[in-house]
Design an enzyme around this catalytic site. Structure first.
Site, PDB file in Angstrom:
ATOM      1  N   GLY A  11       0.835  -1.205   0.000  1.00  0.00           N
ATOM      2  CA  GLY A  11       0.000   0.000   0.000  1.00  0.00           C
ATOM      3  C   GLY A  11       0.865   1.249   0.000  1.00  0.00           C
ATOM      4  O   GLY A  11       1.885   1.289   0.685  1.00  0.00           O
ATOM      5  N   VAL A  24      17.925   8.508  -2.731  1.00  0.00           N
ATOM      6  CA  VAL A  24      18.589   8.889  -3.990  1.00  0.00           C
ATOM      7  C   VAL A  24      19.651   9.955  -3.737  1.00  0.00           C
ATOM      8  O   VAL A  24      20.815   9.806  -4.124  1.00  0.00           O
ATOM      9  CB  VAL A  24      17.545   9.376  -5.029  1.00  0.00           C
ATOM     10  CG1 VAL A  24      18.222  10.029  -6.226  1.00  0.00           C
ATOM     11  CG2 VAL A  24      16.671   8.200  -5.483  1.00  0.00           C
ATOM     12  N   ARG A  72       1.205  -4.921  -5.768  1.00  0.00           N
ATOM     13  CA  ARG A  72       1.201  -6.141  -4.966  1.00  0.00           C
ATOM     14  C   ARG A  72       1.448  -7.260  -5.975  1.00  0.00           C
ATOM     15  O   ARG A  72       0.761  -7.342  -6.979  1.00  0.00           O
ATOM     16  CB  ARG A  72      -0.120  -6.313  -4.240  1.00  0.00           C
ATOM     17  CG  ARG A  72      -0.430  -5.116  -3.318  1.00  0.00           C
ATOM     18  CD  ARG A  72      -1.567  -5.412  -2.388  1.00  0.00           C
ATOM     19  NE  ARG A  72      -2.105  -4.210  -1.792  1.00  0.00           N
ATOM     20  CZ  ARG A  72      -1.772  -3.743  -0.582  1.00  0.00           C
ATOM     21  NH1 ARG A  72      -0.897  -4.380   0.150  1.00  0.00           N
ATOM     22  NH2 ARG A  72      -2.324  -2.642  -0.110  1.00  0.00           N
ATOM     23  N   ASP A 103       4.726  -4.766   6.250  1.00  0.00           N
ATOM     24  CA  ASP A 103       5.275  -6.059   6.686  1.00  0.00           C
ATOM     25  C   ASP A 103       5.359  -7.080   5.550  1.00  0.00           C
ATOM     26  O   ASP A 103       6.312  -7.865   5.475  1.00  0.00           O
ATOM     27  CB  ASP A 103       4.493  -6.606   7.877  1.00  0.00           C
ATOM     28  CG  ASP A 103       3.059  -6.953   7.521  1.00  0.00           C
ATOM     29  OD1 ASP A 103       2.450  -6.205   6.743  1.00  0.00           O
ATOM     30  OD2 ASP A 103       2.546  -7.966   8.035  1.00  0.00           O
ATOM     31  N   THR A 125       4.129   2.675   5.587  1.00  0.00           N
ATOM     32  CA  THR A 125       2.736   2.197   5.662  1.00  0.00           C
ATOM     33  C   THR A 125       1.983   3.094   6.631  1.00  0.00           C
ATOM     34  O   THR A 125       2.526   3.484   7.662  1.00  0.00           O
ATOM     35  CB  THR A 125       2.665   0.725   6.129  1.00  0.00           C
ATOM     36  OG1 THR A 125       1.293   0.402   6.429  1.00  0.00           O
ATOM     37  CG2 THR A 125       3.493   0.442   7.365  1.00  0.00           C
ATOM     38  N   ASP A 127      -0.350   2.198   8.453  1.00  0.00           N
ATOM     39  CA  ASP A 127      -0.947   1.385   9.524  1.00  0.00           C
ATOM     40  C   ASP A 127      -0.235   1.436  10.872  1.00  0.00           C
ATOM     41  O   ASP A 127      -0.821   1.068  11.889  1.00  0.00           O
ATOM     42  CB  ASP A 127      -1.026  -0.084   9.083  1.00  0.00           C
ATOM     43  CG  ASP A 127      -1.986  -0.272   7.921  1.00  0.00           C
ATOM     44  OD1 ASP A 127      -2.892   0.559   7.784  1.00  0.00           O
ATOM     45  OD2 ASP A 127      -1.811  -1.236   7.158  1.00  0.00           O
ATOM     46  N   ASP A 129       1.881  -0.647  11.950  1.00  0.00           N
ATOM     47  CA  ASP A 129       1.723  -2.009  12.470  1.00  0.00           C
ATOM     48  C   ASP A 129       3.029  -2.793  12.554  1.00  0.00           C
ATOM     49  O   ASP A 129       3.008  -4.013  12.681  1.00  0.00           O
ATOM     50  CB  ASP A 129       0.697  -2.779  11.626  1.00  0.00           C
ATOM     51  CG  ASP A 129       1.093  -2.844  10.158  1.00  0.00           C
ATOM     52  OD1 ASP A 129       2.062  -2.168   9.755  1.00  0.00           O
ATOM     53  OD2 ASP A 129       0.432  -3.578   9.411  1.00  0.00           O
ATOM     54  N   MET A 169      -9.047   3.057   8.724  1.00  0.00           N
ATOM     55  CA  MET A 169      -8.250   1.889   8.342  1.00  0.00           C
ATOM     56  C   MET A 169      -7.564   1.278   9.557  1.00  0.00           C
ATOM     57  O   MET A 169      -7.327   1.959  10.559  1.00  0.00           O
ATOM     58  CB  MET A 169      -7.233   2.266   7.278  1.00  0.00           C
ATOM     59  CG  MET A 169      -7.888   2.400   5.913  1.00  0.00           C
ATOM     60  SD  MET A 169      -6.696   2.669   4.606  1.00  0.00           S
ATOM     61  CE  MET A 169      -7.771   2.551   3.172  1.00  0.00           C
ATOM     62  N   ARG A 171      -6.698  -3.049   9.971  1.00  0.00           N
ATOM     63  CA  ARG A 171      -7.267  -4.398  10.055  1.00  0.00           C
ATOM     64  C   ARG A 171      -6.790  -5.142  11.299  1.00  0.00           C
ATOM     65  O   ARG A 171      -7.563  -5.803  11.973  1.00  0.00           O
ATOM     66  CB  ARG A 171      -6.918  -5.205   8.797  1.00  0.00           C
ATOM     67  CG  ARG A 171      -7.859  -4.922   7.646  1.00  0.00           C
ATOM     68  CD  ARG A 171      -7.667  -5.921   6.547  1.00  0.00           C
ATOM     69  NE  ARG A 171      -6.325  -5.823   5.984  1.00  0.00           N
ATOM     70  CZ  ARG A 171      -6.000  -5.079   4.940  1.00  0.00           C
ATOM     71  NH1 ARG A 171      -6.921  -4.379   4.325  1.00  0.00           N
ATOM     72  NH2 ARG A 171      -4.766  -5.033   4.480  1.00  0.00           N
ATOM     73  N   GLU A 187     -15.696  10.006  21.521  1.00  0.00           N
ATOM     74  CA  GLU A 187     -16.320   9.524  22.757  1.00  0.00           C
ATOM     75  C   GLU A 187     -15.958   8.059  23.004  1.00  0.00           C
ATOM     76  O   GLU A 187     -15.796   7.633  24.137  1.00  0.00           O
ATOM     77  CB  GLU A 187     -17.836   9.692  22.707  1.00  0.00           C
ATOM     78  CG  GLU A 187     -18.322  11.108  23.037  1.00  0.00           C
ATOM     79  CD  GLU A 187     -17.874  12.173  22.042  1.00  0.00           C
ATOM     80  OE1 GLU A 187     -17.627  11.843  20.867  1.00  0.00           O
ATOM     81  OE2 GLU A 187     -17.758  13.350  22.449  1.00  0.00           O
TER      82      GLU A 187
END
Ligand code: ATP
Length: 321
Positions: A11, A24, A72, A103, A125, A127, A129, A169, A171, A187
């Site tokens: 992603g 670079v 991918r 990952d 990423t 995420d 994660d 997002m 997961r 909240e």
């Protein structure tokens, strides 16, 4: 090392361009030749290499996405795919490869490393994660995008006196919800790492309603077991509060990277070059701990167990009362 290459994979994330630029320009500063590989591992197998100059990375730092494009690739994920990719690196006489991705991309890098290639992973990423690093490139921008959306949604929803379940997002990792939830005053924050306590959510909403609150935000990471629809329905049934659902989706991936992401990407990208300059360097993953740029063996980094910061959740609960 005299010849290195860089690719982005999986992603896309805001700040990938700043990382490419740092790799670079860092490499050129140290008199290395540097190649950009288009479309991640797919382009690597296809030999989509282009030699980069200082001006190849002009005017990209402020842009979201990745100038090298990303992909991918299922085809890569076979012993033949790994070997083909390694052969391409041989053909172009590439001694070190910088992989910017999440990952999955790191696992691809590890596969290449196991057949003798030197790979440096940069965590690109949204995420957040990857357990070995406090922050990944793109996460801060994504959190700021969600914050801005929460602000807009609050404006309209408080006029209508209703609540909103906002789906973001994440997961397996709820950090976007957690950080945007705390800083956006949500909240309730629901993340995949913790079970849903629907009684607590309803209690919080009723308490807010009783003290005249016009609007409430329930921030739900997409990996949470209870769906947004089920949540909204249950809350309305139990509290009488009208709930709308907003799924933020891909807007969280785009946008100009924040200063924080550009800083992280620039420091990490340059670190990748510094590592590749060292003799006998093996595959590594670059990260940040506190304010220090750190690195680990790629395999060690991938195997670290991830835990979320419970103190942020506790603080969000105390402050959103
Ligand atoms: P994001 O976190 O944004 O999804 P990612 O890098 O985790 O990014 P993936 O689609 O999981 O994204 O992985 C990117 C590519 O890395 C895959 O398309 C595949 O080519 C390669 N890859 C993923 N998993 C593995 C694996 N276990 N072994 C080898 N290569 C892999």
């Amino acid at each position: 090392m005299k010849r290195i290459a860089v690719l982005t994979s999986g992603g896309d994330a805001p700040g990938m361009n700043a990382a490419i630029r740092a790799v670079v320009r860092g490499a050129l500063y140290h008199d290395m030749k540097v190649f950009g590989i288009e479309r991640g591992y797919e382009g690597l197998m296809n030999g989509d290499f282009k030699e980069m100059t200082v001006s190849s990375v002009s005017d990209i730092m402020q842009r979201g996405g990745t100038a090298l494009k990303t992909a991918r690739s299922k085809r890569f994920m076979t012993p033949e795919g790994f070997q083909r990719a390694a052969d391409m690196l041989e053909n172009f006489e590439i001694e070190g490869l910088v992989v910017i991705g999440g990952d999955g991309s790191y696992r691809g890098g590890l596969a290449l490393s196991k057949i003798g290639k030197t790979v440096i992973g940069l965590p690109g990423t949204i995420d957040n994660d990857l357990a070995y690093t406090d922050y990944t490139i793109g996460f801060d921008t994504a959190v700021n995008t969600v914050l801005s959306a929460i602000g807009n949604i609050r404006d309209t929803s408080s006029s209508h006196e209703r609540g909103t379940v906002i789906e973001v997002m994440g997961r397996n990792c709820g950090d976007i919800a957690l950080y945007a939830g705390l800083t956006g005053g949500a909240e309730s924050i629901l993340i995949p790492e913790e079970p849903v306590d629907i009684n607590k959510i309803c209690r919080t909403l009723i308490r807010g309603k009783n003290r005249g609150k016009m609007h409430s935000v329930i921030l739900r990471a997409e990996g949470v077991e209870m769906s947004a629809e089920e949540l909204a329905k249950t809350i309305t049934e139990r509290t009488g509060i009208d709930i709308k659902i907003v799924v933020l989706g891909y807007i969280q991936r785009g946008g100009s990277p924040t200063a924080r992401d550009r800083m992280l990407a620039s420091r990490m990208g340059y670190k990748a070059v510094e590592l590749l300059l060292q003799n006998g360097m093996t595959s590594k993953a670059v990260g940040i701990k506190g304010d220090e740029i750190v690195y680990y063996e790629l395999e060690e980094a991938l195997n670290m167990p991830r835990t979320h910061d419970k103190t942020i959740m506790d603080l969000a609960e105390i402050l959103s009362r």
